[in-house]
Design an enzyme around this catalytic site. Sequence first.
Site, PDB file in Angstrom:
ATOM      1  N   CYS A 288      -8.625   3.626  -1.556  1.00  0.00           N
ATOM      2  CA  CYS A 288      -7.164   3.548  -1.497  1.00  0.00           C
ATOM      3  C   CYS A 288      -6.458   4.864  -1.851  1.00  0.00           C
ATOM      4  O   CYS A 288      -6.419   5.760  -1.027  1.00  0.00           O
ATOM      5  CB  CYS A 288      -6.685   2.386  -2.371  1.00  0.00           C
ATOM      6  SG  CYS A 288      -5.043   1.816  -1.915  1.00  0.00           S
TER       7      CYS A 288
ATOM      8  N   HIS B 204     -10.115  -2.939  -2.744  1.00  0.00           N
ATOM      9  CA  HIS B 204     -10.410  -3.073  -4.172  1.00  0.00           C
ATOM     10  C   HIS B 204     -11.178  -4.372  -4.371  1.00  0.00           C
ATOM     11  O   HIS B 204     -11.554  -5.054  -3.439  1.00  0.00           O
ATOM     12  CB  HIS B 204      -9.113  -3.156  -4.975  1.00  0.00           C
ATOM     13  CG  HIS B 204      -8.160  -2.045  -4.732  1.00  0.00           C
ATOM     14  ND1 HIS B 204      -8.254  -0.844  -5.380  1.00  0.00           N
ATOM     15  CD2 HIS B 204      -7.079  -1.949  -3.920  1.00  0.00           C
ATOM     16  CE1 HIS B 204      -7.256  -0.058  -4.990  1.00  0.00           C
ATOM     17  NE2 HIS B 204      -6.526  -0.695  -4.104  1.00  0.00           N
TER      18      HIS B 204
HETATM   19  N1  GLN Z   1      -0.005   4.307  -4.114  1.00  0.00           N
HETATM   20  C1  GLN Z   1      -0.704   4.153  -2.862  1.00  0.00           C
HETATM   21  C2  GLN Z   1      -0.001   3.177  -1.943  1.00  0.00           C
HETATM   22  O1  GLN Z   1       0.774   2.363  -2.391  1.00  0.00           O
HETATM   23  C3  GLN Z   1      -2.133   3.716  -3.119  1.00  0.00           C
HETATM   24  C4  GLN Z   1      -2.224   2.303  -3.641  1.00  0.00           C
HETATM   25  C5  GLN Z   1      -3.582   1.919  -4.124  1.00  0.00           C
HETATM   26  O2  GLN Z   1      -4.410   2.768  -4.455  1.00  0.00           O
HETATM   27  N2  GLN Z   1      -3.807   0.613  -4.223  1.00  0.00           N
HETATM   28  O3  GLN Z   1      -0.248   3.209  -0.757  1.00  0.00           O
END
Ligand code: GLN
Length: 256
Positions: free
Chosen positions: A111, A208
């Site tokens: 992510c 995740h």
């Molecule tokens: N902040 C980034 C987004 O919202 C990554 C989010 C995350 O790692 N879950 O796209």
Amino acid sequence: MTADSGHAPPTTPSADASKGTIRVLQLYPRDMNIYGDWGNALVLQQRLKWHGYTPELLEYNVGDEFPDDVDLIVGGGGQDSGQLVIQDDLQSRAETLRGLAEDDTPMLLICGTYQLFGRFFKTRSGSVIPGIGVLDVETHGTDERLIGNVKVTTTEFGEVLGYENHSGQTTLGPGVAPLGTVPKGTGNNSKDGQEGARYRNIVASYLHGSLLPKNPAIADYLIRTAVERKYGSFTPGGPDDRYAVLAREHAIRRPR
Ligand code: GLN
């Protein structure tokens, strides 16, 4: 639910019986570690033991000295604010990380770290966080948050299961391949039905959960690649997949 199938778990090799040491580096766990992404490092640690190797878990945070002889890298997700915190330090390590990637070091990038290994992440509020350009991808934040359970169909790892929560929508360039396609969930963006990216020995994904407890095929790919790169060949041990099987059965039944 019980995972008791009546046989004893495989034993961990004693240090003198170890087939070798694999150094696993977790990038920025202080600022980039949400939805249990640290669990990916723990799975690699345990599965390395089951395969007969000695794991060494290392951490790299903003301002640290970058460790030598890294065999495998994992990086987790983060809030936009966490990504802003690490951006300068990440740029200062860009050459090192690009060198490791081009030298076929296996990496799992989840992510927020996936986004910053690309060209840039333009957040919803308009800040452009430059990436380190290891991956030919770019990410644009939108007002639509992509949230929920995901199932990915892949040729390399079978069905990959996890959970996504991101505002960034990632578009792949010709320099990377998608990890897979998404029969359930959104993945990279709300348009093309693809999830994640593959480049050299890098697996990048929005998922995740953490990802590896439910997807041991990816964990073993990373381990095998790290061991082959360091020692020439990999001899698998006997990992205990009972909990992974149960976790997959549970995850696959979850609604979006
Ligand atoms: N902040 C980034 C987004 O919202 C990554 C989010 C995350 O790692 N879950 O796209």
